[in-house]
Design a protein around this motif. Structure first.
Motif, mmCIF file in Angstrom:
data_model
loop_
_atom_site.group_PDB
_atom_site.id
_atom_site.type_symbol
_atom_site.label_atom_id
_atom_site.label_comp_id
_atom_site.label_asym_id
_atom_site.label_seq_id
_atom_site.Cartn_x
_atom_site.Cartn_y
_atom_site.Cartn_z
ATOM 1 N N LEU A 34 0.825 -1.204 0.000
ATOM 2 C CA LEU A 34 0.000 0.000 0.000
ATOM 3 C C LEU A 34 0.862 1.258 0.000
ATOM 4 O O LEU A 34 0.664 2.161 -0.821
ATOM 5 N N VAL A 35 1.856 1.310 0.871
ATOM 6 C CA VAL A 35 2.736 2.488 0.947
ATOM 7 C C VAL A 35 3.542 2.638 -0.341
ATOM 8 O O VAL A 35 3.659 3.743 -0.889
ATOM 9 N N ALA A 36 4.078 1.532 -0.833
ATOM 10 C CA ALA A 36 4.874 1.588 -2.065
ATOM 11 C C ALA A 36 4.017 2.044 -3.242
ATOM 12 O O ALA A 36 4.459 2.859 -4.066
ATOM 13 N N SER A 37 2.800 1.549 -3.327
ATOM 14 C CA SER A 37 1.919 1.933 -4.431
ATOM 15 C C SER A 37 1.512 3.391 -4.330
ATOM 16 O O SER A 37 1.420 4.087 -5.352
ATOM 17 N N LEU A 38 1.267 3.869 -3.114
ATOM 18 C CA LEU A 38 0.924 5.284 -2.948
ATOM 19 C C LEU A 38 2.083 6.188 -3.349
ATOM 20 O O LEU A 38 1.882 7.197 -4.049
ATOM 21 N N LEU A 39 3.289 5.833 -2.928
ATOM 22 C CA LEU A 39 4.460 6.627 -3.326
ATOM 23 C C LEU A 39 4.691 6.564 -4.832
ATOM 24 O O LEU A 39 5.039 7.567 -5.458
ATOM 25 N N TRP A 40 4.507 5.382 -5.400
ATOM 26 C CA TRP A 40 4.669 5.225 -6.840
ATOM 27 C C TRP A 40 3.639 6.058 -7.579
ATOM 28 O O TRP A 40 3.947 6.722 -8.581
ATOM 29 N N LEU A 41 2.392 6.082 -7.089
ATOM 30 C CA LEU A 41 1.340 6.879 -7.711
ATOM 31 C C LEU A 41 1.682 8.363 -7.633
ATOM 32 O O LEU A 41 1.519 9.097 -8.616
ATOM 33 N N LEU A 42 2.161 8.820 -6.480
ATOM 34 C CA LEU A 42 2.572 10.222 -6.357
ATOM 35 C C LEU A 42 3.710 10.554 -7.311
ATOM 36 O O LEU A 42 3.697 11.599 -7.969
ATOM 37 N N PHE A 43 4.696 9.663 -7.376
ATOM 38 C CA PHE A 43 5.822 9.869 -8.283
ATOM 39 C C PHE A 43 5.337 9.975 -9.727
ATOM 40 O O PHE A 43 5.738 10.873 -10.467
ATOM 41 N N LEU A 44 4.464 9.066 -10.139
ATOM 42 C CA LEU A 44 3.953 9.089 -11.511
ATOM 43 C C LEU A 44 3.120 10.334 -11.779
ATOM 44 O O LEU A 44 3.202 10.931 -12.862
ATOM 45 N N TYR A 45 2.323 10.742 -10.806
ATOM 46 C CA TYR A 45 1.491 11.934 -10.972
ATOM 47 C C TYR A 45 2.358 13.181 -11.175
ATOM 48 O O TYR A 45 2.125 13.966 -12.098
ATOM 49 N N TYR A 46 3.353 13.353 -10.306
ATOM 50 C CA TYR A 46 4.224 14.526 -10.435
ATOM 51 C C TYR A 46 5.077 14.458 -11.699
ATOM 52 O O TYR A 46 5.329 15.476 -12.337
ATOM 53 N N SER A 47 5.503 13.277 -12.074
ATOM 54 C CA SER A 47 6.291 13.129 -13.296
ATOM 55 C C SER A 47 5.443 13.425 -14.528
ATOM 56 O O SER A 47 5.923 14.023 -15.488
ATOM 57 N N THR A 48 4.192 12.999 -14.509
ATOM 58 C CA THR A 48 3.289 13.260 -15.627
ATOM 59 C C THR A 48 3.059 14.756 -15.795
ATOM 60 O O THR A 48 3.024 15.262 -16.914
ATOM 61 N N SER A 49 2.918 15.445 -14.680
ATOM 62 C CA SER A 49 2.650 16.883 -14.781
ATOM 63 C C SER A 49 3.876 17.695 -15.198
ATOM 64 O O SER A 49 3.733 18.833 -15.620
#
Length: 80
Positions: A34-49
């Motif tokens: 859960l923690v790894a996926s949340l961090l990965w999602l944040l990383f992908l979101y900021y990278s996408t933007s």
């Protein structure tokens, strides 16, 4: 929040997120996943933007969907 953004978008942040995500598969713990996926999602979101390439945005969006799937499965494992 600003420090988290800067860390996630740095080279060390990307390495840390990837290592944590890989460790979540090795240790098979719902909370780590859960923690790894949340961090990965944040990383992908900021990278996408922060990218201009439409191809990279598309790939990151697909990975975001995968991260969301991992989050939902982890939450289901924790709750049920």
């Amino acid at each position: 929040m600003k420090k988290l953004k800067e860390f996630l978008l740095s080279e060390n942040g990307m390495k840390s997120v990837n290592i944590l995500f890989l460790l979540s598969f090795v240790f098979q713990n719902e909370y780590i996943t859960l923690v790894a996926s949340l961090l990965w999602l944040l990383f992908l979101y900021y990278s996408t933007s922060h990218t201009e390439s439409k191809t990279v945005k598309t790939v990151y969006t697909v990975f975001c969907a995968a991260a969301l799937m991992f989050i939902v499965f982890s939450l289901m494992s924790i709750i049920f």
